[in-house]
Scaffold this motif. Structure first.
Motif, PDB file in Angstrom:
ATOM      1  N   ARG A  27     -21.791  34.708  28.205  1.00 45.46           N
ATOM      2  CA  ARG A  27     -22.834  33.697  28.395  1.00 45.46           C
ATOM      3  C   ARG A  27     -22.233  32.290  28.518  1.00 45.46           C
ATOM      4  N   LEU A  28     -21.276  31.977  27.667  1.00 44.60           N
ATOM      5  CA  LEU A  28     -20.663  30.647  27.697  1.00 44.60           C
ATOM      6  C   LEU A  28     -19.897  30.408  28.989  1.00 44.60           C
ATOM      7  N   GLU A  29     -19.225  31.426  29.491  1.00 45.19           N
ATOM      8  CA  GLU A  29     -18.482  31.270  30.744  1.00 45.19           C
ATOM      9  C   GLU A  29     -19.440  31.092  31.925  1.00 45.19           C
ATOM     10  N   ALA A  30     -20.592  31.783  31.871  1.00 44.81           N
ATOM     11  CA  ALA A  30     -21.602  31.579  32.928  1.00 44.81           C
ATOM     12  C   ALA A  30     -22.160  30.166  32.859  1.00 44.81           C
ATOM     13  N   ALA A  84     -12.666  24.542  24.755  1.00 45.39           N
ATOM     14  CA  ALA A  84     -13.160  25.359  23.648  1.00 45.39           C
ATOM     15  C   ALA A  84     -13.419  26.793  24.097  1.00 45.39           C
ATOM     16  N   VAL A  85     -14.024  26.951  25.275  1.00 51.04           N
ATOM     17  CA  VAL A  85     -14.306  28.301  25.788  1.00 51.04           C
ATOM     18  C   VAL A  85     -12.999  29.015  26.119  1.00 51.04           C
ATOM     19  N   ALA A  86     -12.056  28.292  26.716  1.00 52.34           N
ATOM     20  CA  ALA A  86     -10.768  28.904  27.065  1.00 52.34           C
ATOM     21  C   ALA A  86     -10.013  29.337  25.810  1.00 52.34           C
ATOM     22  N   PRO A 113     -19.561  24.582  13.964  1.00 48.61           N
ATOM     23  CA  PRO A 113     -19.268  23.249  14.489  1.00 48.61           C
ATOM     24  C   PRO A 113     -17.764  23.073  14.712  1.00 48.61           C
ATOM     25  N   GLY A 114     -17.238  23.895  15.605  1.00 43.45           N
ATOM     26  CA  GLY A 114     -15.800  23.884  15.803  1.00 43.45           C
ATOM     27  C   GLY A 114     -15.335  23.034  16.957  1.00 43.45           C
ATOM     28  N   VAL A 115     -16.246  22.327  17.605  1.00 45.32           N
ATOM     29  CA  VAL A 115     -15.863  21.503  18.748  1.00 45.32           C
ATOM     30  C   VAL A 115     -15.717  20.070  18.275  1.00 45.32           C
ATOM     31  N   LEU A 116     -14.572  19.483  18.558  1.00 40.99           N
ATOM     32  CA  LEU A 116     -14.320  18.105  18.156  1.00 40.99           C
ATOM     33  C   LEU A 116     -14.529  17.185  19.353  1.00 40.99           C
ATOM     34  N   LEU A 117     -15.532  16.310  19.243  1.00 42.58           N
ATOM     35  CA  LEU A 117     -15.798  15.331  20.311  1.00 42.58           C
ATOM     36  C   LEU A 117     -15.097  14.032  19.979  1.00 42.58           C
ATOM     37  N   GLU A 129     -16.610  13.313  16.260  1.00 42.60           N
ATOM     38  CA  GLU A 129     -17.552  14.139  15.496  1.00 42.60           C
ATOM     39  C   GLU A 129     -17.425  15.580  15.919  1.00 42.60           C
ATOM     40  N   ARG A 130     -17.898  16.438  15.074  1.00 40.91           N
ATOM     41  CA  ARG A 130     -17.852  17.868  15.365  1.00 40.91           C
ATOM     42  C   ARG A 130     -19.257  18.377  15.687  1.00 40.91           C
ATOM     43  N   CYS A 131     -19.308  19.367  16.582  1.00 43.85           N
ATOM     44  CA  CYS A 131     -20.594  20.005  16.903  1.00 43.85           C
ATOM     45  C   CYS A 131     -20.311  21.408  17.399  1.00 43.85           C
ATOM     46  N   SER A 132     -21.358  22.190  17.531  1.00 44.18           N
ATOM     47  CA  SER A 132     -21.216  23.547  18.058  1.00 44.18           C
ATOM     48  C   SER A 132     -21.234  23.519  19.578  1.00 44.18           C
ATOM     49  N   LEU A 133     -20.831  24.641  20.170  1.00 41.02           N
ATOM     50  CA  LEU A 133     -20.869  24.742  21.629  1.00 41.02           C
ATOM     51  C   LEU A 133     -22.302  24.628  22.149  1.00 41.02           C
ATOM     52  N   ALA A 134     -23.254  25.206  21.424  1.00 40.23           N
ATOM     53  CA  ALA A 134     -24.656  25.120  21.850  1.00 40.23           C
ATOM     54  C   ALA A 134     -25.132  23.672  21.844  1.00 40.23           C
ATOM     55  N   GLU A 135     -24.738  22.923  20.802  1.00 37.62           N
ATOM     56  CA  GLU A 135     -25.120  21.505  20.752  1.00 37.62           C
ATOM     57  C   GLU A 135     -24.455  20.719  21.870  1.00 37.62           C
TER      58      GLU A 135
END
Length: 428
Positions: A27-30, A84-86, A113-117, A129-135
């Motif tokens: 789903r994330l790759e799509a 993050a997806v890779a 919340p593993g994504v660091l912006l 800040e950190r957030c999830s891929l969905a966010e």
């Protein structure tokens, strides 16, 4: 504060299995592919390229500055998302059957919340800040929708209004050339001044539309779709209506040029008929005064000299090809000439009214005499006496209409009584 065991239990209960991970990655790759396609389309959008190279002002300059920064941030977010997806895909591809440690790490990366912006100095020094891929996807969607809304709106205005303004300007140029050919010029005719005002309005309007297209955009109420709305054409429509009014005025002047001579001939003919009718009324008035006594006969005025003067001015305008002056004067002359003819006819009718009354009395007297004769009363002495009295009054000059009318009424009543007499006797 949680213990290590409690934390481990909590993590285990939320850990994704291999199928959950594979579905999430798919789903994330799509989504990644869809976001990339949208960003590339936005990058290549004609409206964005125009905004990027245009000299802007007003609300468009403000909103484009915000949008340009938003697009830059959007690409930065996309790079973070791609990484993050890779990284998650790389962990998944270590083994065909991931270990529990792999699944825990993938769960954290895919759901936590593993994504660091990174921070953004343009946003007041916002910290990382950190957030999830969905966010992160939700943020990218929001930035994309707002950016696309500005780009689509500006492009829609630029695609619609300048071309329409140019077409109207071309029509304006043709109308101005036509106006000059018939003498309609600024300072000499209201339509000439109107053309100057419309020219200035279109010039200023086009410049404003090019510099500040979003000032001419009406967003659709209740619509959340990017670019929902339509160009605001109020000023353009007003200029188009003004030009149409002037064009009709010029066409009227052109029509005058084409048939001015025929219309002038018609006006002269109408005024000539009015003069003849007034002359007839003056002659009739003399006859009435001679033949009818004790009657108020209205005076007959002469032809108005002002109309003749205006007619001469109209002929001079035609000779000098001053069509814009001839047009309103000729229209007024046509109306006034018809009014003058009607006035002359009314005057003749009013003057000859006593003669018409006398003729009606004569006809009525003879009709009752014929009726009496049909009933064998032609030699009745009283009827003969009253008939002769009425006839002398009606055929004498001057005729006293009031006395003659009374005499006719007496004869009429006497005849009616004579005709009713035999019937009454028969009934008795």
């Amino acid at each position: 504060m949680h213990t290590d065991a409690e934390e481990a239990g909590s993590t285990v209960s939320a850990v994704m299995d291999r199928d959950d991970v594979d579905r999430a990655l798919t789903r994330l790759e799509a989504e990644h592919e869809a976001v990339e396609t949208s960003l590339l389309a936005l990058q290549d959008h004609a409206g964005r390229r125009l905004l990027e190279g245009a000299t802007l002002s007003g609300i468009t300059r403000e909103r484009w500055a915000e949008t340009d920064a938003a697009v830059t941030r959007l690409w930065r977010y996309f790079d973070v998302y791609s990484g993050a997806v890779a990284a998650a895909r790389k962990i998944r591809e270590r083994r065909r059957w991931p270990t529990r440690e792999d699944l825990v790490e993938l769960t954290e990366r895919l759901r936590g919340p593993g994504v660091l912006l990174p921070g953004d100095a343009a946003e007041g020094g916002r910290l990382a800040e950190r957030c999830s891929l969905a966010e992160l996807v939700a943020r990218m969607n929001d930035l994309y929708a707002r950016s696309l809304d500005v780009v689509v709106a500006a492009d829609a205005v630029w695609s619609a209004l300048p071309a329409r303004i140019d077409l109207l300007a071309a029509e304006l140029h043709r109308t101005r050339s036509l106006a000059h050919s018939v003498g309609v010029r600024p300072g000499e005719h209201p339509s000439g001044d109107d053309l100057e005002a419309i020219t200035a309005e279109l010039t200023e309007l086009r410049a404003r539309v090019i510099e500040d297209p979003l000032a001419f955009w009406q967003p659709a109420t209740g619509s959340s779709a990017p670019g929902g709305g339509r160009p605001d054409t109020v000023r353009y429509d007003r200029a188009a209506r003004a030009l149409e009014d002037v064009r009709r005025e010029i066409e009227a002047v052109l029509t005058v040029r084409q048939d001015a001579e025929q219309r002038l001939v018609r006006v002269r003919d109408v005024l000539s008929r009015a003069d003849r009718t007034l002359a007839e009324a003056r002659t009739a008035r003399g006859e009435v005064l001679a033949k009818i006594a004790a009657s108020e006969v209205p005076a007959v005025s002469g032809p108005p000299t002002a109309l003749q003067e205006q007619l001469a001015a109209a002929a001079e305008y035609r000779r000098q090809a001053q069509w814009h002056r001839l047009s309103p004067l000729l229209e007024a002359l046509e109306v006034r000439a018809e009014d003058e003819l009607r006035r002359a006819r009314d005057s003749l009718t009013a003057v000859t009214a006593p003669l018409a009354v006398r003729a009606e009395l004569r006809g009525r007297l003879d009709a009752y005499r014929a009726k009496a004769a049909r009933h064998g009363l032609a030699e009745d002495p009283l009827l003969v006496e009253r008939y002769d009295a009425a006839r002398r009054m009606l055929w004498s000059a001057p005729c006293d209409l009031r006395a003659a009318e009374q005499a006719v009424l007496r004869y009429q009543h006497t005849t009616a009584e004579a005709l009713a007499g035999p019937v009454a006797q028969e009934d008795a």
